[in-house]
Design a protein around this motif. Structure first.
Motif: not given
Length: 527
Positions: A116-124
């Protein structure tokens, strides 16, 4: 003639024999549950130390209402969205004539490989405007819908399709059959997946920190890490525990209202529903889900690997972190799956309120933030096992407590597929209980044990919050190294660690979907 005794022993009181309360299996099961729920005792003890005056001041703050609103509205929106997407995707790949259903199964499950935090990093990192409430809803929905899709798909695969065929033969259309027959049959699976999603949202920290969205978990981390106020943080954690209790109660109620039925040893598959003019919109909807949940993270990782400064990183540090991560995650998976077996067995064999309560109590730790679990492990290590302080067993223990509910869910589901009465038959033939387990039960549930180990490995290899506190001095995992670089906005340097986490997570995800890949009928056999 004397009837063979299958109870736990003639010397036990009758009420204890009925529940198996003093059987070796029960003793082990309750001991495991006691260890798993021990962080709740730590939270209660710390909250009690705060005192009534501090509790009144804390709960009287306006920010508490904001935290409750943020957490509840986010959990409600994401749980609803994941339930809709998860059920819709499961229906299309299990009950329709959608082309390429095997490939869609894999593509729709692969988002589980992206933390989830990698996904958040990807979008941000690509779209800085993705943040706040709607950003959190988008990112967490894309991350968690497979937790609903996979159990619903398994439930539809096991469910006898005769009820749906009868409904259609009585003149009911496909939409009426879907709403009146298919959805009720899958309700326990939907409720179970929704419970996991909701509990996950209550304890998530990394993704929300990146998306700049404040929940109870982020507030608790701030109180612990920055304010060093364990009492206030424990009071906030007690609210999360209350919310988790409410969710577990709702899941128990939903489970009583729906039931998966089977016919004989093998369920008869229903004839695939013809999508007709809805085939292209269905394909477009699934393609959009895959693009958002899988395409964006993969594009972001590729972009930062090429454009960032990741090539300057020493490759030895990346691979060393990968081996460390794999070692801790696989050890936690082995311990969690082994520990889940007696708890699941006790609940499956007895089915009493006490056994069900023990099972459901183990799920409560899933709502605890990782930092609360980590601090409880540190507390008990310092007080009762000081030689283990800042040693590898501390991190493994934290992982086991955090992810035990995932292992228990998979093992319990595997036991549910064992034919009823098979153990009683073996024991009535004079076989000892341990031999019955090793020769009869264990071979039947081995695939489920593999799924449990895969799921724990998948989640433990990407755990961040507890790892930051429990790792031995000098130890770096992929998640902690990734966090160090992203905290400094070094997105390119963080990309190799994120990419390796995704690559390592793919095999467990494929293992979880292996049964689905081999179960779909071919176009010729389904006509």
């Amino acid at each position: 003639m004397t009837t063979p005794r299958i109870a736990d022993g003639p010397s036990l009181p009758r009420r204890w024999r009925a529940t198996g309360l003093l059987s070796p299996l029960a003793v082990v099961a309750f001991a495991v549950v006691a260890v798993v729920v021990s962080p709740l005792g730590f939270v209660a003890m710390q909250a009690a130390q705060a005192g009534w005056d501090q509790a009144q001041r804390l709960f009287g703050r306006p920010v508490l209402a904001t935290l409750i609103m943020n957490t509840v509205t986010l959990a409600g929106a994401v749980t609803f969205a994941t339930a809709v997407i998860g059920f819709g995707a499961a229906f299309l790949i299990e009950r329709s004539d959608l082309p390429g259903r095997r490939w869609w199964t894999v593509l729709l499950a692969l988002p589980l490989a992206v933390p989830e935090f990698v996904r958040g990093y990807s979008w941000v990192s690509l779209y800085p405007w993705v943040h706040g409430y709607w950003g959190a809803v988008l990112v967490m929905t894309c991350s968690l819908y497979p937790l609903v899709m996979l159990p619903v798909a398994a439930a539809l695969r096991r469910t006898d399709g005769a009820a749906e065929e009868v409904s259609r033969s009585l003149g009911r259309g496909p939409w009426t059959t879907l709403w009146r027959v298919t959805v009720p049959l899958a309700r326990p699976a939907i409720a179970g997946g929704a419970l996991l999603v909701s509990l996950y949202l209550l304890g998530e920290y990394g993704a929300f920190a990146m998306l700049r969205y404040t929940t109870f978990a982020t507030a608790i981390f701030t109180e612990y890490k920055l304010g060093f106020d364990a009492a206030s943080a424990s009071l906030l954690t007690s609210v999360l525990v209350a919310l988790a209790l409410l969710l577990v109660g709702l899941d128990a109620w939903a489970g009583r209202r729906g039931r998966i039925t089977r016919s004989g040893g093998t369920a008869r598959s229903a004839a695939p529903t013809a999508l007709g003019r809805w085939k292209l919109p269905s394909l477009g909807a699934l393609a959009a889900v895959v693009a958002l949940s899988l395409g964006v993270p993969l594009y972001a990782l590729g972009y930062w690997l090429v454009k960032g400064d990741s090539t300057s990183l020493p490759s030895a540090s990346v691979w060393s972190s990968a081996l460390t991560t794999l070692g801790y995650a696989s050890t936690a998976a082995l311990v969690s799956t082994t520990a889940a077996m007696p708890v699941a067995l006790y609940g499956w064999r007895r089915g009493t309120w006490l056994a069900r309560s023990a099972e459901r109590a183990a799920y409560l730790t899933r709502a605890l933030p990782g930092i609360a679990v980590a601090l409880s492990v540190v507390f008990f290590a310092i007080r009762y096992a000081q030689p283990l302080y800042q040693q590898p067993p501390m991190l493994v223990t934290g992982y086991v407590i955090l992810f035990f509910p995932l292992a228990l869910t998979a093992v319990r589901a595997a036991l549910a597929q064992v034919p009823p009465g098979v153990e009683e038959v073996a024991r009535s033939l004079g076989t000892r209980p341990l031999a019955v387990f090793t020769r009869v039960t264990l071979p039947l549930v081995l695939p489920g044990l593999g799924a449990a180990a895969a799921m724990v490995t998948l989640t433990a290899s990407t755990e961040l919050t507890a790892t930051l506190l429990l790792r031995p001095t000098g130890t770096q995992t992929l998640a902690t190294q990734f966090w160090v670089y992203t905290s400094g906005l070094a997105y390119g340097a963080a990309a190799p660690y994120a990419a390796l986490m995704v690559v390592m997570s793919v095999p467990p995800v494929l293992l979880l979907t292996r049964r689905a890949l081999g179960s779909h009928p071919t176009p010729e056999t389904s006509r």
